[in-house]
Design a protein around this motif. Structure first.
Motif, PDB file in Angstrom:
ATOM      1  N   HIS A   5     -41.700   6.695 -33.537  1.00 14.40           N
ATOM      2  CA  HIS A   5     -41.983   5.814 -34.506  1.00 14.40           C
ATOM      3  C   HIS A   5     -42.783   4.509 -33.647  1.00 14.40           C
ATOM      4  N   LYS A   6     -43.482   3.970 -34.010  1.00 10.00           N
ATOM      5  CA  LYS A   6     -43.315   2.835 -33.803  1.00 10.00           C
ATOM      6  C   LYS A   6     -42.514   2.011 -33.780  1.00 10.00           C
ATOM      7  N   PRO A   7     -41.885   0.408 -33.176  1.00  6.22           N
ATOM      8  CA  PRO A   7     -40.894  -0.814 -33.996  1.00  6.22           C
ATOM      9  C   PRO A   7     -41.792  -1.412 -35.791  1.00  6.22           C
ATOM     10  N   GLY A   8     -41.002  -1.536 -36.228  1.00  6.23           N
ATOM     11  CA  GLY A   8     -40.952  -2.010 -37.169  1.00  6.23           C
ATOM     12  C   GLY A   8     -41.330  -0.820 -38.180  1.00  6.23           C
ATOM     13  N   GLU A   9     -41.512   0.169 -37.888  1.00  8.35           N
ATOM     14  CA  GLU A   9     -41.317   1.578 -39.325  1.00  8.35           C
ATOM     15  C   GLU A   9     -40.244   2.393 -39.169  1.00  8.35           C
ATOM     16  N   ASP A  10     -39.878   2.069 -40.119  1.00  5.97           N
ATOM     17  CA  ASP A  10     -38.614   3.054 -41.075  1.00  5.97           C
ATOM     18  C   ASP A  10     -38.741   3.917 -40.565  1.00  5.97           C
ATOM     19  N   VAL A  11     -37.624   4.698 -40.102  1.00  2.00           N
ATOM     20  CA  VAL A  11     -36.597   5.956 -40.068  1.00  2.00           C
ATOM     21  C   VAL A  11     -35.527   6.154 -41.067  1.00  2.00           C
ATOM     22  N   THR A  12     -35.376   7.427 -41.642  1.00  4.30           N
ATOM     23  CA  THR A  12     -34.614   7.887 -42.439  1.00  4.30           C
ATOM     24  C   THR A  12     -33.966   8.667 -41.834  1.00  4.30           C
ATOM     25  N   PHE A  13     -32.482   8.723 -41.236  1.00  5.71           N
ATOM     26  CA  PHE A  13     -31.122   9.014 -41.381  1.00  5.71           C
ATOM     27  C   PHE A  13     -30.963  10.061 -42.251  1.00  5.71           C
ATOM     28  N   THR A  14     -30.068  11.836 -42.441  1.00 10.44           N
ATOM     29  CA  THR A  14     -28.686  11.794 -42.940  1.00 10.44           C
ATOM     30  C   THR A  14     -27.971  12.574 -42.634  1.00 10.44           C
ATOM     31  N   ILE A  15     -27.349  11.524 -43.181  1.00 13.54           N
ATOM     32  CA  ILE A  15     -25.439  11.361 -42.732  1.00 13.54           C
ATOM     33  C   ILE A  15     -24.800  11.387 -43.676  1.00 13.54           C
ATOM     34  N   ILE A  16     -23.508  12.105 -43.424  1.00 14.34           N
ATOM     35  CA  ILE A  16     -22.217  12.403 -43.763  1.00 14.34           C
ATOM     36  C   ILE A  16     -21.320  11.163 -43.422  1.00 14.34           C
ATOM     37  N   PRO A  17     -20.929  10.041 -43.715  1.00 18.06           N
ATOM     38  CA  PRO A  17     -20.333   9.034 -43.635  1.00 18.06           C
ATOM     39  C   PRO A  17     -19.392   9.290 -42.852  1.00 18.06           C
ATOM     40  N   ALA A  18     -18.407   8.937 -41.783  1.00 16.87           N
ATOM     41  CA  ALA A  18     -17.281   8.661 -41.273  1.00 16.87           C
ATOM     42  C   ALA A  18     -16.262   9.383 -41.842  1.00 16.87           C
ATOM     43  N   LYS A  19     -15.758   8.914 -43.124  1.00 13.24           N
ATOM     44  CA  LYS A  19     -14.609   8.332 -43.585  1.00 13.24           C
ATOM     45  C   LYS A  19     -14.484  10.178 -44.045  1.00 13.24           C
ATOM     46  N   GLU A  20     -15.910  10.551 -44.894  1.00 17.65           N
ATOM     47  CA  GLU A  20     -15.302  11.971 -45.528  1.00 17.65           C
ATOM     48  C   GLU A  20     -15.614  12.947 -44.472  1.00 17.65           C
TER      49      GLU A  20
END
Length: 368
Positions: free
Chosen positions: A183-198
């Protein structure tokens, strides 16, 4: 005043002056001495050092003792008399203060660093032990840390499992940076995560983590560095790392110990408890060495002090990292046999030789 009396008086005054100087003059040195040893097969302060829940475990006898070194604190300044006494003593070593506390490291910083290294050594010890026993260990990419004030602060947290970036599966920590910098600075990036607590709850329950969600983060321009060649590089302000999912619970309980040097002995203790029979043959074996996930044994500091501590506790054999062998062989306490190890598998095979009495076939250390 008679000349003899004057001479004795002058000599006494000089001696007093030297003693006072020895007590008052501070020198830039620190002291290392043998620390306590702990049997990884036994208990420490009334609690088992190793507690394994889930699979069958087996009774063990003998000793697999990890060894430690005591050091003077970062803020303590030795006087000249203490330094001289330490140099003369066989059961302590005087070293430059900066050797133990480089770059002006404080007591608090040193303690924190040792705690982090100890925690990581426990993790690697578990992984190496299970892999030695051909027990599968799943790995996952996680958020290791979040930079304060970065775009990720409040959106991602240490311990979050990163499954994908922009819908591309993540398999290694390096994949995260590679995908973000597309990406270029200022663009959006999408993370698919599982939260740490779960993720933590799933590990405790012995199941795969569930409940993934998407988090959108707007990238920012990375601070300029020589390796960028003048190009703008997008970042989100996290450091990715690797975590492991174990098929059952392995708890290592040991307070007031830091650093990575107990990794080998923790791995051996886990292996002994998870396998039938008796890995030690009832013998008193001590040792030291870092260990990585693949079972490679690494060198440690303070080897001569650890040898003295092990011998004083009653050890007959000492598992010695290959890179520490020369220093250990040059000053081996009487009654202690050094056993050279390069890998966890080396150590297991050596223990089998000790247990069966085939000690002539043990790999030894040389002073050369």
């Amino acid at each position: 005043m008679p000349r003899r009396t004057a001479t004795m008086l002058a000599s006494t005054l000089v001696l007093i002056a030297l003693l006072c100087a020895g007590l008052l003059i501070k020198v830039p040195y620190a002291e290392m001495s043998p620390g306590p040893t702990v049997n990884t097969l036994g208990e420490a302060r009334g609690e088992p050092v190793l507690r394994i829940k889930g699979p069958d475990t087996y009774e063990t006898t003998g000793n697999l003792n990890m060894t430690t070194v005591r050091v003077t604190g970062a803020d303590y300044r030795m006087n000249l008399g203490e330094a001289v006494w330490g140099w003369l003593a066989h059961d302590s070593v005087v070293v430059p203060h900066d050797t133990l506390y480089p770059d002006g490291k404080t007591e608090e910083q040193s303690t924190q660093e040792n705690a982090e290294e100890f925690s990581q050594s426990q993790e690697s010890a578990k992984v190496a032990a299970l892999r030695e026993l051909d027990i599968p260990v799943a790995t996952q990419v996680v958020v290791a840390s979040v930079v304060k004030g970065s775009p990720s602060e409040g959106k991602l947290h240490a311990g979050d499992v990163i499954e994908a970036v922009d819908s591309t599966e993540v398999k290694e920590p390096g994949d995260v940076a590679e995908l973000v910098t597309k990406h270029k600075p200022g663009e959006d990036v999408t993370f698919t995560i599982i939260p740490a607590k779960e993720a933590a709850a799933a590990e405790k329950a012995g199941r795969a983590p569930e409940g993934s969600r998407k988090v959108i983060i707007t990238t920012e321009k990375a601070p300029a560095s020589e390796g960028d060649g003048g190009k703008e590089r997008a970042v989100v302000g996290i450091r990715a790392g690797t975590d492991h999912r174990f098929p059952f619970t392995i708890d290592i309980k040991l307070a007031d110990v830091g650093g990575p040097s107990a990794g080998l002995m923790f791995s051996l203790g886990i292996i002994d408890k998870l396998t039938p029979g008796n890995l030690t043959g009832g013998k008193f074996i001590a040792g030291t060495g870092t260990i990585d996930d693949e079972g490679k044994v690494g060198p440690i500091g303070g080897i001569t002090m650890k040898l003295v501590g092990a011998r004083d506790e009653g050890a007959r054999y000492f598992l010695t990292p290959d890179e520490n062998c020369a220093a250990a062989a040059a000053d081996t306490p009487d009654g202690l046999t050094l056993v050279r190890v390069k890998t966890l598998d080396d150590a297991v095979k050596s223990l089998e030789k000790i247990s069966s009495g085939k000690t002539d076939a043990l790999p030894s250390c040389s002073a050369s």
